[in-house]
Scaffold this motif. Structure first.
Motif, PDB file in Angstrom:
ATOM      1  N   GLU A  30       0.987  -1.012  -0.214  1.00 27.07           N
ATOM      2  CA  GLU A  30      -0.314  -0.327   0.008  1.00 27.07           C
ATOM      3  C   GLU A  30       0.916   0.738   0.274  1.00 27.07           C
ATOM      4  OE1 GLU A  30      -2.077  -0.430   3.914  1.00 27.07           O
ATOM      5  OE2 GLU A  30      -3.966  -1.673   2.087  1.00 27.07           O
ATOM      6  N   LEU A  31       0.381   2.423  -1.210  1.00 27.33           N
ATOM      7  CA  LEU A  31       1.168   3.674  -0.355  1.00 27.33           C
ATOM      8  C   LEU A  31       0.438   4.626  -1.045  1.00 27.33           C
ATOM      9  CD1 LEU A  31       3.776   4.805  -2.058  1.00 27.33           C
ATOM     10  CD2 LEU A  31       2.808   4.240  -4.219  1.00 27.33           C
ATOM     11  N   ILE A  32       0.522   5.389   0.514  1.00 27.81           N
ATOM     12  CA  ILE A  32      -0.575   6.338   0.731  1.00 27.81           C
ATOM     13  C   ILE A  32      -0.234   7.195   0.613  1.00 27.81           C
ATOM     14  CG2 ILE A  32      -1.880   7.234   2.828  1.00 27.81           C
ATOM     15  CD1 ILE A  32      -2.312   4.170   2.588  1.00 27.81           C
ATOM     16  N   ILE A  33      -0.972   8.607  -0.735  1.00 25.17           N
ATOM     17  CA  ILE A  33      -0.513   9.961  -0.958  1.00 25.17           C
ATOM     18  C   ILE A  33      -1.275  10.627  -0.134  1.00 25.17           C
ATOM     19  CG2 ILE A  33       0.107   8.541  -2.836  1.00 25.17           C
ATOM     20  CD1 ILE A  33      -1.860   9.937  -4.748  1.00 25.17           C
ATOM     21  N   GLU A  34      -1.250  11.918  -0.162  1.00 30.06           N
ATOM     22  CA  GLU A  34      -2.328  12.967  -0.043  1.00 30.06           C
ATOM     23  C   GLU A  34      -1.940  14.116  -1.664  1.00 30.06           C
ATOM     24  OE1 GLU A  34      -2.591  15.615   3.379  1.00 30.06           O
ATOM     25  OE2 GLU A  34      -0.828  16.282   2.446  1.00 30.06           O
ATOM     26  N   THR A  35      -3.341  14.224  -1.826  1.00 27.84           N
ATOM     27  CA  THR A  35      -3.450  14.839  -2.997  1.00 27.84           C
ATOM     28  C   THR A  35      -3.187  16.132  -3.300  1.00 27.84           C
ATOM     29  OG1 THR A  35      -5.938  15.620  -2.367  1.00 27.84           O
ATOM     30  CG2 THR A  35      -5.097  13.469  -3.927  1.00 27.84           C
ATOM     31  N   ILE A  36      -2.610  17.389  -4.099  1.00 30.75           N
ATOM     32  CA  ILE A  36      -2.058  18.595  -4.099  1.00 30.75           C
ATOM     33  C   ILE A  36      -3.202  19.372  -4.737  1.00 30.75           C
ATOM     34  CG2 ILE A  36      -0.561  20.036  -4.702  1.00 30.75           C
ATOM     35  CD1 ILE A  36       1.244  17.154  -5.410  1.00 30.75           C
TER      36      ILE A  36
ATOM     37  N   GLN B 295      -6.783  22.644  -2.785  1.00 36.52           N
ATOM     38  CA  GLN B 295      -7.248  22.980  -1.886  1.00 36.52           C
ATOM     39  C   GLN B 295      -7.459  21.840  -1.027  1.00 36.52           C
ATOM     40  OE1 GLN B 295     -10.369  26.402  -2.277  1.00 36.52           O
ATOM     41  NE2 GLN B 295     -10.053  26.917  -0.725  1.00 36.52           N
ATOM     42  N   TYR B 296      -8.148  21.472  -1.026  1.00 37.08           N
ATOM     43  CA  TYR B 296      -8.555  20.440  -0.011  1.00 37.08           C
ATOM     44  C   TYR B 296      -7.715  19.173   0.241  1.00 37.08           C
ATOM     45  CZ  TYR B 296     -12.378  24.228   1.190  1.00 37.08           C
ATOM     46  OH  TYR B 296     -12.452  25.166   1.348  1.00 37.08           O
ATOM     47  N   PRO B 297      -6.687  18.646   0.426  1.00 42.40           N
ATOM     48  CA  PRO B 297      -6.179  17.545  -0.336  1.00 42.40           C
ATOM     49  C   PRO B 297      -7.109  15.946   0.935  1.00 42.40           C
ATOM     50  CG  PRO B 297      -4.342  19.317   1.110  1.00 42.40           C
ATOM     51  CD  PRO B 297      -6.208  20.033   1.406  1.00 42.40           C
ATOM     52  N   LYS B 298      -6.692  15.227  -0.095  1.00 45.11           N
ATOM     53  CA  LYS B 298      -6.753  14.189   0.165  1.00 45.11           C
ATOM     54  C   LYS B 298      -6.294  12.586   0.275  1.00 45.11           C
ATOM     55  CE  LYS B 298     -11.538  15.512  -1.716  1.00 45.11           C
ATOM     56  NZ  LYS B 298     -10.835  16.838  -2.141  1.00 45.11           N
ATOM     57  N   LYS B 299      -6.434  12.022   1.285  1.00 43.45           N
ATOM     58  CA  LYS B 299      -5.359  10.763   1.509  1.00 43.45           C
ATOM     59  C   LYS B 299      -6.314   9.571   0.735  1.00 43.45           C
ATOM     60  CE  LYS B 299      -3.369  12.291   5.493  1.00 43.45           C
ATOM     61  NZ  LYS B 299      -2.586  12.286   6.865  1.00 43.45           N
ATOM     62  N   ILE B 300      -4.974   8.587   0.003  1.00 40.80           N
ATOM     63  CA  ILE B 300      -5.460   8.261  -0.607  1.00 40.80           C
ATOM     64  C   ILE B 300      -4.949   6.952  -0.658  1.00 40.80           C
ATOM     65  CG2 ILE B 300      -6.754   7.146  -3.266  1.00 40.80           C
ATOM     66  CD1 ILE B 300      -7.114  10.175  -3.277  1.00 40.80           C
ATOM     67  N   CYS B 301      -5.204   5.746  -0.653  1.00 41.27           N
ATOM     68  CA  CYS B 301      -4.435   4.420  -0.551  1.00 41.27           C
ATOM     69  C   CYS B 301      -4.660   3.865  -1.479  1.00 41.27           C
ATOM     70  CB  CYS B 301      -4.913   3.144   1.039  1.00 41.27           C
ATOM     71  SG  CYS B 301      -3.929   2.307   1.066  1.00 41.27           S
ATOM     72  N   LEU B 302      -3.384   3.859  -2.184  1.00 40.39           N
ATOM     73  CA  LEU B 302      -2.860   2.768  -3.361  1.00 40.39           C
ATOM     74  C   LEU B 302      -2.595   1.239  -3.765  1.00 40.39           C
ATOM     75  CD1 LEU B 302      -0.937   5.914  -5.625  1.00 40.39           C
ATOM     76  CD2 LEU B 302      -3.939   5.395  -5.618  1.00 40.39           C
ATOM     77  N   ILE B 303      -3.802   0.714  -4.097  1.00 40.94           N
ATOM     78  CA  ILE B 303      -2.936  -0.835  -4.221  1.00 40.94           C
ATOM     79  C   ILE B 303      -1.898  -0.813  -4.534  1.00 40.94           C
ATOM     80  CG2 ILE B 303      -3.583  -2.699  -3.937  1.00 40.94           C
ATOM     81  CD1 ILE B 303      -4.225  -1.734  -1.241  1.00 40.94           C
ATOM     82  N   CYS B 304      -0.775  -1.378  -4.553  1.00 41.69           N
ATOM     83  CA  CYS B 304       0.163  -1.397  -5.510  1.00 41.69           C
ATOM     84  C   CYS B 304       0.371  -3.266  -5.712  1.00 41.69           C
ATOM     85  CB  CYS B 304       1.428  -1.470  -5.302  1.00 41.69           C
ATOM     86  SG  CYS B 304       1.286   0.146  -5.623  1.00 41.69           S
ATOM     87  N   TRP B 305       0.083  -3.875  -6.782  1.00 40.98           N
ATOM     88  CA  TRP B 305       0.309  -6.211  -6.784  1.00 40.98           C
ATOM     89  C   TRP B 305       1.711  -6.168  -7.820  1.00 40.98           C
ATOM     90  CZ3 TRP B 305      -2.604  -9.076  -4.488  1.00 40.98           C
ATOM     91  CH2 TRP B 305      -3.903  -8.415  -4.189  1.00 40.98           C
ATOM     92  N   ASN B 306       2.391  -6.909  -7.325  1.00 39.16           N
ATOM     93  CA  ASN B 306       2.948  -8.228  -8.553  1.00 39.16           C
ATOM     94  C   ASN B 306       4.507  -7.345  -8.348  1.00 39.16           C
ATOM     95  OD1 ASN B 306       1.817 -10.567  -7.800  1.00 39.16           O
ATOM     96  ND2 ASN B 306       0.578  -9.899  -8.916  1.00 39.16           N
ATOM     97  N   GLU B 307       3.983  -6.743 -10.206  1.00 42.46           N
ATOM     98  CA  GLU B 307       5.407  -5.889 -10.850  1.00 42.46           C
ATOM     99  C   GLU B 307       5.521  -4.388 -10.411  1.00 42.46           C
ATOM    100  OE1 GLU B 307       2.426  -6.045 -13.466  1.00 42.46           O
ATOM    101  OE2 GLU B 307       4.095  -7.881 -12.345  1.00 42.46           O
ATOM    102  N   ARG B 308       4.508  -3.690 -10.000  1.00 44.04           N
ATOM    103  CA  ARG B 308       4.323  -2.402  -9.254  1.00 44.04           C
ATOM    104  C   ARG B 308       5.105  -2.231  -7.508  1.00 44.04           C
ATOM    105  NH1 ARG B 308       2.642  -2.482 -13.787  1.00 44.04           N
ATOM    106  NH2 ARG B 308       5.269  -2.850 -13.905  1.00 44.04           N
ATOM    107  N   VAL B 309       4.921  -3.163  -6.715  1.00 44.64           N
ATOM    108  CA  VAL B 309       5.170  -2.705  -5.804  1.00 44.64           C
ATOM    109  C   VAL B 309       6.745  -2.275  -6.007  1.00 44.64           C
ATOM    110  CG1 VAL B 309       6.579  -4.509  -3.832  1.00 44.64           C
ATOM    111  CG2 VAL B 309       4.085  -4.919  -4.756  1.00 44.64           C
TER     112      VAL B 309
END
Length: 97
Positions: free
Chosen positions: A27-33, A35-49
Motif C-alpha cells: 500500500e502506498l498512501i498519498i495526499e492529493t495536492i 485546496q482540500y487535500p485528501k489521503k488515498i491508499c493506492l494498492i500496488c500489486w506484483n511488479e508495481r511493488v
C-alpha cells in the motif's frame, strides 16, 4: 484515471500464494495536492511493488489508477489500484544569464 500526490506513508510489503501462484502487494498512501487535500491508499500489486519501492515519503508522484469495488458477505470493498507509477518532475528553475 490519473492522480498526483505526495507520498505520506509506505505500507509493508505483503507476499502470499494463491491458486494462480505467488503474489505480492504494497500500500502506498498519498495526499492529493489541491485546496482540500485528501489521503488515498493506492494498492500496488506484483511488479508495481518494485515501482513503489523506489519512492520515499515526501516525494510527489503521478499514478495511473483504476477503481474497482467488489461485494463480499453483503459488504462492499473498494480498491484504488495503481497500474503505473512515475515520479513527478518539479518545474525547472530558470537559470540566470
Amino acid at each position: 484515471m490519473e492522480i498526483i500526490g505526495k507520498v505520506v506513508q509506505l505500507g509493508a510489503e505483503i507476499e502470499g500464494n494463491s491458486a494462480r501462484g505467488p503474489w505480492k502487494k504494497r500500500e502506498l498512501i498519498i495526499e492529493t495536492i489541491e485546496q482540500y487535500p485528501k489521503k488515498i491508499c493506492l494498492i500496488c500489486w506484483n511488479e508495481r511493488v518494485n515501482d513503489a519501492n523506489s519512492f520515499f515519503v515526501g516525494q510527489t508522484i503521478k499514478a495511473q489508477i483504476s477503481i474497482e469495488s467488489r461485494e463480499f458477505n453483503g459488504k462492499w470493498y473498494t480498491d484504488v489500484r495503481a497500474y503505473r507509477l512515475d515520479a513527478e518532475q518539479t518545474a525547472a528553475q530558470p537559470t540566470a544569464q
